[in-house]
Write an enzyme that holds these catalytic residues in place. Structure first.
Site, mmCIF file in Angstrom:
data_model
loop_
_atom_site.group_PDB
_atom_site.id
_atom_site.type_symbol
_atom_site.label_atom_id
_atom_site.label_comp_id
_atom_site.label_asym_id
_atom_site.label_seq_id
_atom_site.Cartn_x
_atom_site.Cartn_y
_atom_site.Cartn_z
ATOM 1 N N ASP A 430 -46.759 32.322 -2.663
ATOM 2 C CA ASP A 430 -46.300 32.330 -1.285
ATOM 3 C C ASP A 430 -47.135 33.358 -0.520
ATOM 4 O OD1 ASP A 430 -44.525 32.028 1.007
ATOM 5 O OD2 ASP A 430 -43.705 33.974 0.427
ATOM 6 N N ASP A 628 -40.902 35.349 -2.744
ATOM 7 C CA ASP A 628 -39.889 36.373 -2.519
ATOM 8 C C ASP A 628 -38.751 35.918 -1.623
ATOM 9 O OD1 ASP A 628 -41.318 36.302 -0.085
ATOM 10 O OD2 ASP A 628 -40.707 38.359 0.365
ATOM 11 N N ASP A 632 -38.574 29.990 -1.036
ATOM 12 C CA ASP A 632 -39.365 29.850 -2.259
ATOM 13 C C ASP A 632 -38.507 29.489 -3.468
ATOM 14 O OD1 ASP A 632 -41.736 30.744 -0.943
ATOM 15 O OD2 ASP A 632 -41.052 32.808 -1.155
#
Length: 758
Positions: A430, A628, A632
């Site tokens: 990410d 995080d 996600d």
């Protein structure tokens, strides 16, 4: 009527062999169309024909196998897990106490008396009582699992354990009543020891699982319990969120979480939508814009019309995505379990053949059938066949590697992480909060006809009263640069555009270039720099004093200091880095270029992230995902290995196999290296253990191996595995860290669904 899905949280699974046993049982159940089992999250998803099978029958299959179905309520489920842990501890204390007594008796016989055979009928009876008490007391649940597995033609570790335990019991009884030469006490002792070992093994596994975070409920906690519903006549009443219907209108004040998915019908504000996008810079919202339940309303009051409730709401959809991904995550058969898959039927077959050999073979050389030797051989094979060290190989590697990882601020939550990491060839990262810091910060100041300090001083003074996150970034940067600024004489915030202020009698505007153009400001001298800064993915704020463009401030999310080096470590290890983000393509490309990532996926929604991970897996890749945020979480669960940044949301942490307790990206490759080393230790441990078991079983077929030697071999094999697992660590002075606790935070540190790393 037709196909129905049932999802269960299951207690009692201790290894991937349990997962395989559940799959086999359901595959042999008429009416079951498909089943997926997640050992890491202890969940089972069953797809069945409800015209041929009832929900009760589906549950009974699990219960018959000896597993428990936990309450769907997560709080009650946690209580059940704690109760299971307490039960496991009680079993271990009882069985461990019996083992200590038996070991003392055997030690007295061998060391003091100097003999292997039974000393007295009283000692035989005492050890028989301990064997029966252990097997049918704390070990009773194992027999239930073994029986139900055998009934379905499934040969697993429970079957092998009970074969060894009953072999010891039968051998002792034969010595007590039939063959006086049989070492009664030692056969009974075998039953006690291997039952105790299995209870210890399952208790260790249970500790690892129950110490993991119980934070899935944290996702839904982001959504307020109540909302201010506005009636047609303007009246306001506070009602439970569950009572809202599509079309209702709710009022949301600054600083509050938006309670539902909806459309703004009145008001304007900035909204932090990182709950959905993961992006740190808030979105401007006004009439007609959509908002997401769980996001944070920052600056203005909004009137929102409800567009989705219940299972259709965004957060509930994400929760469902996570649960489905967990249950359908590709199963991993641990290396030890792959060995056991062939070892169990092999040992049982060899035991039977050994008995037949000594009954039949003597006839070939004219002797009488040797039933006693055949029985001794078969029993010894079953005793030596129980793989104590084989079963300990993986847990010890997990403890050793987990302790080493913990010293580096890495929590390895799953044994799968050790086994799979060496095969990972793609790591998907990410952007916001993973590759970048996750907070807006000033990246560049451009001055026209003035110096940068003048630009920054003017902007900071104008923004001093603003509550916008971009204003906070400007003020924080000014403080870092020791720039002195004063409060404005007049201040006006233009929602979604910028601010207008009077600073030391000067008229100052700070805001978006488009808004400044609408205000009649000539931006021609800054057009190239505006384009350049935006090309780097930065948000540009123009600073105007008395109608003249004084300068530009580029604000963005800074790349972490170790990001580029970590990406290079991935390449050096032969791993392909991939960036995936909900942010726009221009910003994503700019960050990817800075850290040298070639493959970028931008404008990706949470469910699409999971789909992208699935596509890579369908192509035959082993995939790790690093993230995080809540957005996600489904992808973290779908990936072969999910890695959560510990400074992120609780739900991301709960969805992951590995947690980096700080925000340092380099921990990803540290975990990779530890995983490689731990898996290498596992293979070495298995080779050592299998050598002892293999040689022992072969020797036992002769009918000459005394049970005491079987137990000595067991001790030696376990000692060898222990030495291989920890000797180097102890000699190096590292120590052995067996603490796997995840959540050392106080409640106050995660009131907003996020945690702060020390």
């Amino acid at each position: 009527m037709g196909t129905t899905h049932e999802q269960f949280n299951v207690g009692g699974m201790s290894c991937s062999f349990c997962a395989e046993s559940i799959k086999k049982a359901y595959s042999r159940t008429d009416g079951v169309e498909d089943v997926d089992v997640s050992l890491a999250h202890e969940e089972v998803l069953v797809e069945y024909d409800d015209e041929r099978l009832t929900g009760v029958e589906v549950k009974d299959t699990l219960r018959d196998l000896g597993y428990t179905i936990r309450d769907p309520d997560k709080a009650k489920r946690y209580e059940q897990q704690q109760a299971e842990l307490a039960d496991g501890k009680r079993r271990l204390l009882f069985a461990g106490g019996a083992s200590i007594v038996v070991a003392a008796l055997m030690g007295w016989m061998i060391v003091v008396m100097g003999r292997f055979e039974s000393v007295s009928l009283a000692m035989d009876i005492v050890t028989l009582g301990l064997a029966l008490g252990t097997m049918f007391g704390p070990g009773r649940y194992i027999k239930k699992k073994a029986y139900q597995s055998l009934r379905r033609g499934i040969f697993n570790q429970h079957v092998l354990l009970e074969a060894g335990a009953f072999a010891g019991l039968v051998g002792g009884l034969l010595g007590l009543f039939v063959f006086p030469s049989f070492p009664t006490v030692h056969f009974f002792a075998v039953s006690v020891f291997i039952t105790t070992y299995h209870i210890l093994s399952e208790y260790t596994s249970l500790i690892v699982r129950t110490r993991a975070s119980q934070a899935v409920q944290g996702l839904l906690d982001l959504q307020p319990d109540t909302a201010r519903r506005v009636s047609d006549d303007g009246g306001v009443e506070e009602v439970p969120v569950d009572d809202l219907d599509v079309g209702d209108r709710v009022r949301v004040k600054p600083g509050e979480n938006i309670p539902v998915d909806g459309t703004v019908v009145e008001g304007a504000s900035t909204v932090d939508e990182s709950v959905a996008t993961g992006e740190s810079i808030p979105e401007e919202k006004s009439t007609g814009d959509e908002v997401i339940g769980g996001s944070v309303n920052e600056t203005g009051t909004l009137l929102v019309e409800v567009t989705a409730t219940g299972e259709d709401a965004f957060l509930n959809q994400v929760a469902r995505e996570i649960e489905e991904a967990r249950a359908m995550k590709p199963g991993i058969i641990q290396l030890a379990d792959r060995v056991l898959k062939y070892f169990v039927p092999g040992v049982l077959s060899i035991a039977g053949l050994s008995f037949l050999f000594w009954v039949v073979a003597p006839l070939a050389w004219g002797a009488d059938p040797n039933v006693q030797r055949g029985a001794f051989a078969a029993l010894a094979v079953l005793v030596l066949g129980y793989p104590c060290a084989l079963g300990m190989a993986t847990p010890l590697a997990l403890i050793r590697g987990g302790g080493k990882a913990a010293d580096r601020g890495i929590l390895m939550r799953s044994g799968d992480a050790f086994q799979i990491f060496p095969d990972v060839d793609h790591i998907v990262l990410d952007k916001t909060g993973t590759i970048t810091v996750g907070e807006p910060a000033v990246s560049e100041v451009v001055a026209f006809g003035a110096d940068e300090v003048d630009v920054l001083t003017t902007a900071a003074s104008a923004e001093a009263f603003s509550e916008h996150p971009l204003a906070d970034a400007i003020l924080e940067f000014a403080d870092e640069q020791d720039v002195e600024y004063a409060d404005p004489d007049d201040f006006d915030s233009v929602t979604g555009k910028g601010v207008r202020a009077t600073v030391a009698s000067d008229d100052v505007l700070v805001g978006k270039p488009g808004w400044l153009s609408d205000e009649g400001i000539d931006l021609s001298k800054g057009s190239d720099d505006i384009e350049r800064l935006q090309g780097h993915g930065l948000t540009v704020a123009g600073v105007v004093r008395d109608g003249d463009l004084l300068g530009l401030i580029g604000i963005g999310d800074e790349v972490k200091s170790d990001a580029a080096a970590t990406i290079q470590r991935m390449r050096d290890a032969g791993i392909t880095p991939v960036m995936i983000t909900g942010d726009n393509e221009r910003t994503a490309d700019a960050v990817a270029e800075e850290v040298s990532i070639d493959r970028v996926m931008a404008d990706v929604l949470p469910d699409e992230k999971r789909e992208e991970i699935g596509r890579l897996q369908d192509e035959g890749h082993r995939v790790a995902m690093v993230g995080d945020g809540i957005n996600d979480a489904p992808a973290l669960t779908q990936a072969d290995i999910g890695i959560a940044i510990g400074a992120g949301t609780d739900i991301a942490i709960e969805s992951a196999d590995i947690v980096l307790m700080g925000d340092r990206l380099g921990g990803v490759m540290d975990a990779y290296e530890i995983g490689n080393e731990s898996y290498r230790k596992t293979r070495q441990n298995l080779a050592t253990a299998f050598a002892f078991n293999g040689v022992g079983v072969a020797a036992a077929t002769t009918g000459l191996v005394h049970p005491v030697f079987a137990m000595l071999a067991m001790v030696l094999s376990v000692s060898a595995v222990l030495a291989n697992s920890f000797a180097g660590q102890l000699l190096s002075g590292e120590g052995v860290n067996t603490e796997f606790a995840l959540d050392d935070r106080t409640d106050g540190e995660r009131g907003d669904g996020r945690v702060t790393a020390d």
